[in-house]
Design a protein around this motif. Structure first.
Motif, PDB file in Angstrom:
ATOM      1  N   UNK A 370       0.831  -1.208   0.000  1.00 38.41           N
ATOM      2  CA  UNK A 370       0.000   0.000   0.000  1.00 38.41           C
ATOM      3  C   UNK A 370       0.860   1.250   0.000  1.00 38.41           C
ATOM      4  N   UNK A 371       1.925   1.263   0.793  1.00 36.48           N
ATOM      5  CA  UNK A 371       2.754   2.452   0.887  1.00 36.48           C
ATOM      6  C   UNK A 371       3.526   2.690  -0.410  1.00 36.48           C
ATOM      7  N   UNK A 372       3.891   1.617  -1.108  1.00 36.31           N
ATOM      8  CA  UNK A 372       4.489   1.799  -2.439  1.00 36.31           C
ATOM      9  C   UNK A 372       3.486   2.446  -3.386  1.00 36.31           C
ATOM     10  N   UNK A 373       2.243   1.983  -3.353  1.00 38.03           N
ATOM     11  CA  UNK A 373       1.226   2.543  -4.248  1.00 38.03           C
ATOM     12  C   UNK A 373       0.984   4.019  -3.972  1.00 38.03           C
ATOM     13  N   UNK A 374       1.107   4.426  -2.710  1.00 38.61           N
ATOM     14  CA  UNK A 374       0.816   5.812  -2.341  1.00 38.61           C
ATOM     15  C   UNK A 374       1.976   6.761  -2.607  1.00 38.61           C
ATOM     16  N   UNK A 377       3.675   7.878  -7.330  1.00 34.60           N
ATOM     17  CA  UNK A 377       3.074   8.678  -8.394  1.00 34.60           C
ATOM     18  C   UNK A 377       2.506   7.835  -9.514  1.00 34.60           C
ATOM     19  N   UNK A 378       2.698   8.287 -10.730  1.00 32.94           N
ATOM     20  CA  UNK A 378       2.144   7.574 -11.891  1.00 32.94           C
ATOM     21  C   UNK A 378       2.766   6.190 -12.078  1.00 32.94           C
ATOM     22  N   UNK A 506       2.333  15.135  -2.888  1.00 35.85           N
ATOM     23  CA  UNK A 506       2.388  15.864  -4.161  1.00 35.85           C
ATOM     24  C   UNK A 506       1.563  15.185  -5.250  1.00 35.85           C
ATOM     25  N   UNK A 507       1.128  13.941  -5.027  1.00 39.65           N
ATOM     26  CA  UNK A 507       0.397  13.215  -6.060  1.00 39.65           C
ATOM     27  C   UNK A 507      -1.098  13.473  -6.007  1.00 39.65           C
ATOM     28  N   UNK A 508      -1.568  14.224  -4.997  1.00 39.42           N
ATOM     29  CA  UNK A 508      -2.990  14.497  -4.888  1.00 39.42           C
ATOM     30  C   UNK A 508      -3.346  15.798  -5.588  1.00 39.42           C
ATOM     31  N   UNK A 529      12.095  -0.271  11.769  1.00 36.08           N
ATOM     32  CA  UNK A 529      12.999   0.152  10.704  1.00 36.08           C
ATOM     33  C   UNK A 529      12.524  -0.312   9.329  1.00 36.08           C
ATOM     34  N   UNK A 530      11.209  -0.274   9.127  1.00 33.40           N
ATOM     35  CA  UNK A 530      10.628  -0.628   7.838  1.00 33.40           C
ATOM     36  C   UNK A 530      10.469   0.653   7.015  1.00 33.40           C
ATOM     37  N   UNK A 531      11.006   0.699   5.794  1.00 37.85           N
ATOM     38  CA  UNK A 531      10.852   1.905   4.981  1.00 37.85           C
ATOM     39  C   UNK A 531       9.388   2.137   4.617  1.00 37.85           C
ATOM     40  N   UNK A 532       9.027   3.408   4.459  1.00 34.19           N
ATOM     41  CA  UNK A 532       7.629   3.802   4.261  1.00 34.19           C
ATOM     42  C   UNK A 532       7.331   4.264   2.854  1.00 34.19           C
ATOM     43  N   UNK A 533       8.315   4.293   1.986  1.00 38.14           N
ATOM     44  CA  UNK A 533       8.089   4.869   0.656  1.00 38.14           C
ATOM     45  C   UNK A 533       8.958   4.165  -0.374  1.00 38.14           C
ATOM     46  N   UNK A 534       8.563   4.358  -1.632  1.00 37.67           N
ATOM     47  CA  UNK A 534       9.339   3.820  -2.733  1.00 37.67           C
ATOM     48  C   UNK A 534       8.827   2.482  -3.208  1.00 37.67           C
TER      49      UNK A 534
END
Length: 547
Positions: A370-374, A377-378, A506-508, A529-534
């Protein structure tokens, strides 16, 4: 057995143009170890607020439900999934670890907060590391003031079926996925349970009709169920009302639910057995001395004997494929996106046996999907960013989606879809092989969220992609979840970005009225220590860089 009343209910707003009152229903759950012995063998068990069986969650259509969880296990992380609830607009509350959230760490707190728009019989359970068979599983009931069967019964009763292991799941899983078990033989349960006990007594009154809400919360075993001397009328499966259908015996795979009406006899001189029997066809070998049955009784007279169940020559359960949904939703006859999932079991280089969809066995990504999807961006529409072993399929908004599932394995598999129910338009007999588009489709297909494919058979499922989110499709035999029999549906990711964000995004679009991931969800990741993005690997610059 009685359960603790630990829910508090606060009346909220009167619904417009309705006499129903929506409520906010709150539960405070401290998840702890307790000791239990439901079949006479004492073992550590995961309970809630120091008790087991764990409480039912009960709400009414249109209620808001808030479940506050504190993990006091001391040695394991956890999560909760609310099985069968579509979580419309709340995919971040769905519960699978690595998909819609990070696990709840030891000592951590986490809040699930969602609105319920669908009536029916559901359940909730851990969705972390094969944990729920150790006890973290309970019924979830959504009452419906507008039920089409409301005036046809006098009382509701919840009846759960389950299997039970004397050993804890971490050790069983370590053995199951190892070179010591190259054939992938699943551990066989030690016993079957009914309402998490044995010798259950159900007090009934003569001449009344009871609606039994039946849930199979098993890790592995499907069960045949029948009420001796009584006929069932099926009125709901997996939250979908059906046209009433009479049955003498039903078959519930792990994770399936039924609501049935049972009318008691007018005389009270005898009691009657209620029998659940584990489907031994699922077991590679049946251990000596295993009792596959669990027996309860409809008790009309407490002073009368409890009869031994009669011998059954053959199991002949009702065929759920023939059920007709009460709303008579017609088949989706124009498919926008169809894909195949081929089921197989195979060994990897470590000598252990794994489960596969299309030659891919699921591996949890570093970043929750889910966090990757958010945060991409495109690029969120590109399945590659989620990682090959997430087995991602990207769905566009409002597509009619068709899953063609070919079972290349000689075992039975119950498949569950998060976020949706589906039309079951084909289910082949055993040994039919792969689907070759040679079936006549029903005009009004049976719908549910968990359905069994037969050995070396196939099935075709259809649903409309009208619920942006990240949704798993997986076998609900917990051993096969652990061994990778999972695909991930990435539904309308760009629309999802307008509905939900980790923080101001920025994607909204400027006028987007998005929800924000709660702080304690983010803290659960930060503490571990789990990354939240990308992308799946946490790469925020080169989304193609998975490794």
């Amino acid at each position: 057995m009685s359960l603790p009343a630990i829910a508090s209910t606060t009346l909220a707003v009167l619904l417009f143009a309705s006499s129903a009152i929506a409520a906010t229903v709150t539960y405070d759950f401290n998840i702890t170890w307790v000791t239990a012995q439901p079949d006479g063998f004492s073992r550590p068990t995961i309970g809630i607020n120091g008790q087991w069986p764990i409480p039912h969650i009960t709400a009414t259509v249109d209620d808001r439900v808030i479940v506050s969880v504190n993990n006091q296990l001391g040695n394991q992380s956890t999560s909760l999934h609310f099985h069968g609830l579509y979580m419309k607009g709340a995919t971040h509350m769905d519960g699978p670890v690595g998909v819609s959230q990070c696990s709840i760490p030891v000592g951590g707190s986490f809040t699930y907060d969602f609105n319920i728009k669908q009536p029916g019989t559901y359940w909730y359970h851990s969705h972390d590391s094969g944990q729920y068979p150790d006890g973290l599983r309970g019924a979830l009931i959504v009452n419906d003031p507008d039920s089409p069967y409301e005036d046809q019964y006098d009382e509701e009763l919840v009846l759960t079926l389950s299997d039970w292991y004397h050993d804890q799941m971490p050790g069983l899983l370590e053995w199951f996925i190892s070179y010591a078990n190259p054939t992938g033989a699943e551990p066989v349960p030690n016993s079957a349970l009914m309402n998490e006990t044995q010798d259950l007594k159900i007090n009934v009154e003569p001449g009344k009709t009871y609606m039994f809400r039946i849930v199979n919360m098993a890790a592995f075993a499907a069960q045949y169920l029948w009420f001796e001397g009584h006929t069932m009328r099926i009125v709901e499966v997996d939250g979908i009302y059906t046209e009433a259908a009479e049955a003498d015996m039903i078959y519930l795979t792990a994770a399936q639910r039924y609501s049935v009406l049972v009318t008691t006899k007018n005389e009270t001189s005898s009691n009657f057995a209620v029998v659940g029997s584990m489907d031994e066809d699922l077991f590679d070998a049946v251990p000596a001395g295993l009792n596959p049955n669990v027996t309860g009784w409809l008790v009309y007279d407490r002073n009368a004997p409890l009869p031994t169940p009669a011998f059954v020559d053959a199991f002949e359960p009702f065929d759920d494929f023939t059920l007709v949904p009460y709303d008579r939703e017609p088949i989706f006859d124009s498919v926008d996106y169809s894909f195949n999932l081929d089921v197989a079991m195979n060994n990897l280089g470590d000598g252990a046996n794994y489960a596969w969809f299309n030659d891919i066995t699921y591996v949890r990504p570093k970043v929750p999907t889910l966090y990757s999807a958010l945060t991409t961006g495109n690029m969120a529409t590109n399945p590659a960013i989620y990682g090959k072993n997430v087995n991602a399929f990207v769905l566009e908004k409002d597509q009619v989606v068709e899953i063609v599932l070919n079972n290349l394995d000689p075992g039975k598999h119950p498949f569950h879809l998060h976020g949706h129910s589906f039309q079951t338009v084909v289910r082949s007999p055993e040994e039919a092989g792969v689907y070759v588009n040679n079936e006549t489709f029903p005009e009004i297909p049976m719908r549910r969220d968990t359905v069994m494919v037969r050995p070396n058979g196939n099935m075709v499922l259809r649903f409309k992609a009208d619920n942006p989110g990240i949704w798993l499709f997986h076998c609900h035999i917990e051993w096969h979840v652990a061994s990778g029999l999972i695909a991930t549906l990435i539904e309308s990711p760009l629309e999802l970005q307008q509905q939900l964000s980790l923080s101001p995004s920025p994607y909204q679009s400027p006028n987007a009225s998005a929800l924000t991931i709660p702080t304690n969800h983010i803290e659960a990741c930060v503490k571990q220590n789990v990354p939240l993005a990308g992308n799946a690997a946490g790469n925020t610059r080169n989304y193609g860089g998975i490794g």
